[in-house]
Write an enzyme that holds these catalytic residues in place. Structure first.
Site, PDB file in Angstrom:
ATOM      1  CG  HIS A 125     -38.570  26.818  -0.644  1.00 18.24           C
ATOM      2  ND1 HIS A 125     -38.428  26.554   0.698  1.00 18.24           N
ATOM      3  CD2 HIS A 125     -37.330  26.788  -1.167  1.00 18.24           C
ATOM      4  CE1 HIS A 125     -37.142  26.389   0.968  1.00 18.24           C
ATOM      5  NE2 HIS A 125     -36.448  26.519  -0.147  1.00 18.24           N
ATOM      6  CD  GLU A 198     -36.385  22.258  -0.656  1.00 19.39           C
ATOM      7  OE1 GLU A 198     -37.593  22.439  -0.912  1.00 19.39           O
ATOM      8  OE2 GLU A 198     -35.768  22.933   0.177  1.00 19.39           O
TER       9      GLU A 198
HETATM   10  P1  PGA Z   1     -29.609  25.780   0.482  1.00 21.19           P
HETATM   11  O1  PGA Z   1     -31.104  26.242   0.238  1.00 21.19           O
HETATM   12  O2  PGA Z   1     -28.907  25.863  -0.857  1.00 21.19           O
HETATM   13  O3  PGA Z   1     -29.060  26.731   1.494  1.00 21.19           O
HETATM   14  O4  PGA Z   1     -29.663  24.375   0.983  1.00 21.19           O
HETATM   15  C1  PGA Z   1     -31.774  25.810  -0.915  1.00 21.19           C
HETATM   16  C2  PGA Z   1     -33.253  26.020  -0.795  1.00 21.19           C
HETATM   17  O5  PGA Z   1     -33.801  25.854   0.297  1.00 21.19           O
HETATM   18  O6  PGA Z   1     -33.897  26.334  -1.809  1.00 21.19           O
END
Ligand code: PGA
Length: 293
Positions: A125, A198
């Site tokens: 992450h 992401e």
């Molecule tokens: P969020 O977080 O959906 O609140 O943007 C997602 C993540 O950081 O995995």
């Protein structure tokens, strides 16, 4: 940039580049809820679990979606014991060091995670990469540790920062992150891997959202990277999910994309109604089965 993908500006969003994957059985849709430290009290966790159980049970989605809740480590046991049995539980991290220090003081080993019924581990992450300084090599080592334990699956996150995107390095960064992790995954284990894209530049309040077109281009690139490193069967088996500000309102925009097999949510997973609404949007947009493509 590696993996033979087209650039974001030239690739088409029409259809999957996943020709080999489309001849394989359909991948099961996946939604992960990463609570981060959004809940730190046991009674709050129990209330959210009860709400999720109710909304999930009423949704009838258990047959079509694999839902995984990832609470903070100290709440794993409690959440597992109260959560609907059709929902998986995942940890947000594993280990804090590579061997030989990986059985030292304070280390969360894969075996400990199995002991409390955990079946997924979130790795890579952006919090871990960019705030805690985890390198591709360390993340690759963690992937190896997790995938080596029966019953544990890997939820790997990859993605470029704003600076990397502005420098035109997005696909190369993702290819590098994937290569480091892919080296740790045995050829037969790719059905136990979910990779979340992401776009770090697109998350947080007020950030410019990643367009569905760009998300699809990156996902197709990711599928191609997996194919290059591990072959057609791996690319067909591996699930690719989108993460970053996914909500009940915008989930449908990404859910229909050909290379999006689901989501990881942060904030939307801290409320049962929005979590199940994201799952519902995903199920409604379900892609045609492989035979129909
Ligand atoms: P969020 O977080 O959906 O609140 O943007 C997602 C993540 O950081 O995995």
């Amino acid at each position: 940039m590696g993996c033979g993908a087209s650039t974001p500006s030239s690739a088409s969003v029409q259809g999957s580049t996943d020709a080999a994957a489309s001849s394989q059985p359909q991948r099961r849709l996946f939604v992960g809820a990463n609570w981060k430290c959004g809940i730190e009290a046991a009674d709050e966790a129990e209330k959210l679990v009860a709400d999720i159980n109710k909304a999930w049970g009423a949704s009838g989605l258990a047959a079509s979606i694999e839902l995984c809740v990832c609470p903070p480590a100290v709440l794993l046991d409690r959440v597992r014991s109260k959560l609907d049995g059709t929902i998986s539980v995942g940890a947000q991290n594993v280990l804090e060091a590579v061997p030989p220090a990986s059985k030292g003081t304070g280390v969360l080993t894969p075996a400990l995670l199995r002991t409390v019924g955990c079946s997924w581990v979130v790795l890579g992450h952006s919090d871990r990469r960019n705030t805690f300084g985890e390198t591709d090599a360390l993340i690759g080592e963690k992937v190896a540790q997790v995938i080596g334990v029966d019953g544990l699956n890997v939820n790997l996150t990859v993605g470029e920062t704003r600076a990397q995107r502005e420098a035109g390095d997005a696909l190369a960064v993702i290819a590098r992150q994937l290569a480091a992790a892919a080296a740790s995954v045995p050829a037969t284990a790719w059905s136990r891997v979910v990779i979340a894209y992401e776009p770090v530049w697109a998350i947080g309040e007020g950030a410019q959202p990643c367009s569905p077109e760009e998300a699809q281009r990156v996902h197709a690139h990711m599928r191609q990277c997996v194919r290059q490193h591990a072959g057609d069967a791996a690319a067909a088996a591996c699930r690719l999910v989108y993460t970053g500000s996914v909500s009940a309102q915008n989930a449908h925009e990404y859910a229909a994309l050909p290379d999006v097999d689901g989501f990881v949510v942060g904030r939307a997973g801290l409320q049962a109604e929005s979590l199940v609404a994201v799952c519902t949007a995903l199920a409604r947009a379900a892609k045609p089965s492989a035979e129909q493509r």
